[in-house]
Design a protein around this motif. Structure first.
Motif, PDB file in Angstrom:
ATOM      1  N   LEU A   2      -5.017  -2.337  -0.345  1.00 15.29           N
ATOM      2  CA  LEU A   2      -5.207  -1.105   0.415  1.00 15.29           C
ATOM      3  C   LEU A   2      -5.652   0.036  -0.497  1.00 15.29           C
ATOM      4  O   LEU A   2      -6.533   0.831  -0.138  1.00 15.29           O
TER       5      LEU A   2
ATOM      6  N   CYS B  44      -9.385   2.111  -0.421  1.00 15.48           N
ATOM      7  CA  CYS B  44      -9.464   3.572  -0.438  1.00 15.48           C
ATOM      8  C   CYS B  44     -10.390   4.065  -1.551  1.00 15.48           C
ATOM      9  O   CYS B  44     -11.266   4.907  -1.322  1.00 15.48           O
TER      10      CYS B  44
ATOM     11  N   ALA C 202       0.070  -2.792   7.821  1.00 15.14           N
ATOM     12  CA  ALA C 202      -1.114  -1.938   7.773  1.00 15.14           C
ATOM     13  C   ALA C 202      -2.394  -2.718   7.550  1.00 15.14           C
ATOM     14  O   ALA C 202      -3.491  -2.220   7.839  1.00 15.14           O
TER      15      ALA C 202
ATOM     16  N   VAL D 293      -6.214  -1.032   8.894  1.00 13.61           N
ATOM     17  CA  VAL D 293      -7.108  -0.208   8.070  1.00 13.61           C
ATOM     18  C   VAL D 293      -8.539  -0.546   8.438  1.00 13.61           C
ATOM     19  O   VAL D 293      -8.819  -1.552   9.094  1.00 13.61           O
TER      20      VAL D 293
END
Length: 342
Positions: free
Chosen positions: A250, A254, A277, A281
């Motif tokens: 994750l 980003c 998550a 995403v």
């Protein structure tokens, strides 16, 4: 607080009869049982766990020791353990070692002093220091995810090597050759096993994992973010990467988006866990889902078998993950990301 003696007096029975109703240790008539249970409810009587443990030599409590309970995967593990414990009337006592062998050892001594009936232990990077303490204890122990050298105990874990292999093999089959690995801390056993699986897949495909494409660091989102910034600064950045856990992945997504990359066309990302998550995403993360909840249930159920004195050979199991292909991986584009990486 009401006492057993007061319950017995109110119900017009002996204290031993109240004990038999509570513990189901002797046949009691339906009329007496209902009368005692009604008084227990009326007086809100709660039996003393200490007294029961002294009488039965059981506390109906198991210990669970983990190296760091802030990691999201431990929440699933504990949920599986607790559900299995609740089903058989057991409580759990949780201790967090904070990746400190002295602290985890101190917690373990405290659990043993409290006369727990058994222990589920995740040793993590501190596991080697725990064997001398536990080897001398006459206590049922099941090891979760990592074995401890010198400790003869049951073991149920995840197949981390197979996870690294499956995630990396997926990238290779898409046509990627420049594949990096975010491996987390060097001493963390799960990350090292997943790195070994990644290397095996690359080796079979005739691809070398160069030193620049292997990044060690913290196994969290910040670690993944920092690692991708380093990789994108290379003269020839990777077209794909395997992050050994979902938090690293994750953070990697980003950082890549902040650099202006088109995902997954300019950088494909796979992860080693399917945390909540991961499926939400953008792009949705391709990852290897792990049966962590199932592992927790199996660990607890096996421990309860050992507490009951059920024999059999020591168990040694590794549970397989499952590759989930989502939106964060694709065939490599012909044009590369040198401009975006500069």
């Amino acid at each position: 607080m009401a006492t057993m003696k007061q319950v017995a007096e109110r119900a017009g029975v002996s204290t031993s009869t109240v004990s038999h109703v509570i513990n189901n240790t002797r046949s009691v008539s339906d009329d007496v049982r209902k009368r005692v249970q009604a008084v227990i409810e009326e007086m809100r009587y709660i039996p003393s766990a200490v007294a029961r443990s002294l009488k039965n030599d059981k506390t109906y409590t198991i210990g669970v020791s983990v190296p760091d309970n802030t990691h999201p995967s431990f929440a699933e593990l504990l949920r599986g353990i607790e559900d299995a414990a609740f089903a058989v009337g057991y409580n759990i006592m949780l201790c967090n070692g904070h990746d400190d062998p002295q602290r985890q050892a101190s917690h373990l001594r405290g659990l043993i002093e409290k006369r727990i009936d058994g222990l589920v232990l995740v040793g993590g990077s501190t596991r080697d220091q725990l064997a001398p303490l536990l080897a001398s204890q006459h206590l049922p122990i099941v090891l979760a995810d990592h074995e401890i050298p010198g400790l003869d105990a049951d073991f149920i874990g995840l197949d981390h090597e197979a996870t690294g292999y499956a995630a990396t093999r997926h990238l290779i089959e898409l046509g990627h050759r420049r594949i990096a690995c975010l491996a987390g801390p060097e001493g963390q056993p799960a990350g090292q096993e997943r790195l070994a699986g990644c290397r095996r897949a690359l080796r079979e495909a005739g691809i070398e994992l160069g030193d620049a494409y292997l990044v060690h660091g913290e196994a969290d989102c910040q670690g993944g973010h920092d690692a991708v910034r380093l990789l994108l600064a290379l003269p020839v950045p990777p077209s794909a990467l395997f992050a050994c856990n979902a938090m690293l992945a994750l953070g990697a997504l980003c950082a890549a988006q902040e650099a202006g990359l088109e995902l997954p066309g300019q950088l494909s990302v796979t992860g080693g866990d399917d945390l909540g998550a991961a499926a939400f995403v953008m792009p949705r993360l391709t990852t290897v889902a792990q049966p962590v909840y199932d592992m927790g249930r199996r660990l607890a159920e096996l421990l309860f078998q050992r507490i009951r004195g059920e024999g059999g050979a020591r168990r040694h199991e590794r549970l397989q993950g499952r590759l989930l292909v989502r939106q964060s991986t694709a065939h490599p584009q012909a044009r590369r990301v040198l401009a975006a990486a500069s």
